[in-house]
Structures are given as structure tokens and as C-alpha cells.
Motif scaffolding. Structure first.
Motif, PDB file in Angstrom:
ATOM      1  N   ALA A   6       0.819  -1.186  -0.084  1.00  0.00           N
ATOM      2  CA  ALA A   6       0.101  -0.085   0.039  1.00  0.00           C
ATOM      3  C   ALA A   6       1.093   1.057   0.047  1.00  0.00           C
ATOM      4  O   ALA A   6       2.002   1.366   0.646  1.00  0.00           O
ATOM      5  CB  ALA A   6      -0.729   0.179   1.230  1.00  0.00           C
ATOM      6  N   ALA A  26      -1.513  -6.525   8.015  1.00  0.00           N
ATOM      7  CA  ALA A  26      -0.859  -5.117   7.338  1.00  0.00           C
ATOM      8  C   ALA A  26       0.074  -4.522   8.527  1.00  0.00           C
ATOM      9  O   ALA A  26      -0.154  -4.400   9.332  1.00  0.00           O
ATOM     10  CB  ALA A  26      -2.270  -4.142   7.063  1.00  0.00           C
ATOM     11  N   LEU A 129      -4.183  -0.174   3.802  1.00  0.00           N
ATOM     12  CA  LEU A 129      -4.034  -1.557   3.750  1.00  0.00           C
ATOM     13  C   LEU A 129      -5.083  -2.267   4.503  1.00  0.00           C
ATOM     14  O   LEU A 129      -5.676  -3.178   4.090  1.00  0.00           O
ATOM     15  CB  LEU A 129      -2.520  -2.009   3.843  1.00  0.00           C
ATOM     16  CG  LEU A 129      -2.089  -3.298   3.607  1.00  0.00           C
ATOM     17  CD1 LEU A 129      -2.681  -3.582   2.108  1.00  0.00           C
ATOM     18  CD2 LEU A 129      -0.886  -3.676   3.940  1.00  0.00           C
TER      19      LEU A 129
END
Length: 136
Positions: A6, A26, A129
Motif C-alpha cells: 500500500a 498489514a 491496507l
């Protein structure tokens, strides 16, 4: 499986977050000078398998594009040319900077550490993300 990366794009610095290989967690990766972003991404995908780039999409409250979109779109065009084999998806990034700052407060970071804009960018990328992973 490969990672998802991301990008919280900024004109000066860009926050980057990645998933684990199973695409469950994430994590903030780093913040990179935007001038060095494409070389950083090229070097990263040599070391790690990445199947998708997520790029934050800043929007106004009325759902129209933010002014920063003027800088993001040329970056996306360049990324598509430089790394054509990895697809790109956009993710609404409204409020991620505010949420990142609140996360810093909630985690007990001292005031001088909360002034670190690079950390805010990295946390913002992580939030982008996470929102993508939750929506899957």
C-alpha cells in the motif's frame, strides 16, 4: 501467495505498508522520499513477491477527488510504465491521516514523536491496507 503493498502518496514523502505473504496482517514498512519512490519499489519487488499495489485515493466529503489527486495520477501513469506486471487498485483514504495521528496518541507516543510526519505517512499507508483487507 505474494504481498500486497500500500502506498500513501505525498508530494514530499510517501508512506508504505505491506501485508505478510498470507495477506492477513498489514504492517508499516517505511516512509520514502517521493523522488526515490519508483527506485525503492523496483528494488523491493526484486526481494519480495508483490501481487498488487494499493494506492490511496483522497476524496472530499462530497466524494469528489481531492486536489492531491493531480499529483497522484501522473505517479500512477509512471508506475504502470515502470512496473507494468503488477496491477494497481485505489482505496479511499479519507481520514487516514487523522486516524493515524489518533493511533499515535492512543499508543502513548510522546508529543515530540507525534510530530514525525514520516511516521504519520507510514501509519496512514497501514490504515489504507487494513481497510482493503477488511473489505475482502
Amino acid at each position: 501467495m505474494a504481498r500486497i503493498l500500500a502506498i500513501d502518496y505525498g508530494t514530499k514523502r510517501t508512506g508504505i505498508a505491506v501485508t505478510d505473504e498470507l495477506q492477513i496482517i498489514a504492517s508499516g514498512l517505511t516512509t520514502v522520499s517521493t523522488k526515490e519512490l519508483i527506485p525503492f519499489l523496483k528494488a523491493y519487488i526484486i526481494k519480495e513477491k508483490v501481487e498488487l499495489f494499493l494506492i490511496g485515493e483522497p476524496k472530499q466529503m462530497d466524494n469528489t477527488a481531492s486536489e492531491s489527486e493531480l499529483y497522484i495520477l501522473p505517479f500512477i501513469d509512471k508506475l504502470k510504465k515502470e512496473i507494468p506486471n503488477i496491477p494497481i487498485e485505489r482505496v479511499d483514504e479519507r481520514f487516514t491521516s487523522k486516524m493515524a495521528f489518533q493511533t499515535m496518541i492512543d499508543s502513548g507516543l510522546k508529543k515530540n514523536k507525534r510530530k514525525n510526519k514520516a511516521l504519520v505517512d507510514e501509519i496512514s499507508a497501514t490504515l489504507i491496507l487494513q481497510s482493503y483487507l477488511y473489505s475482502k
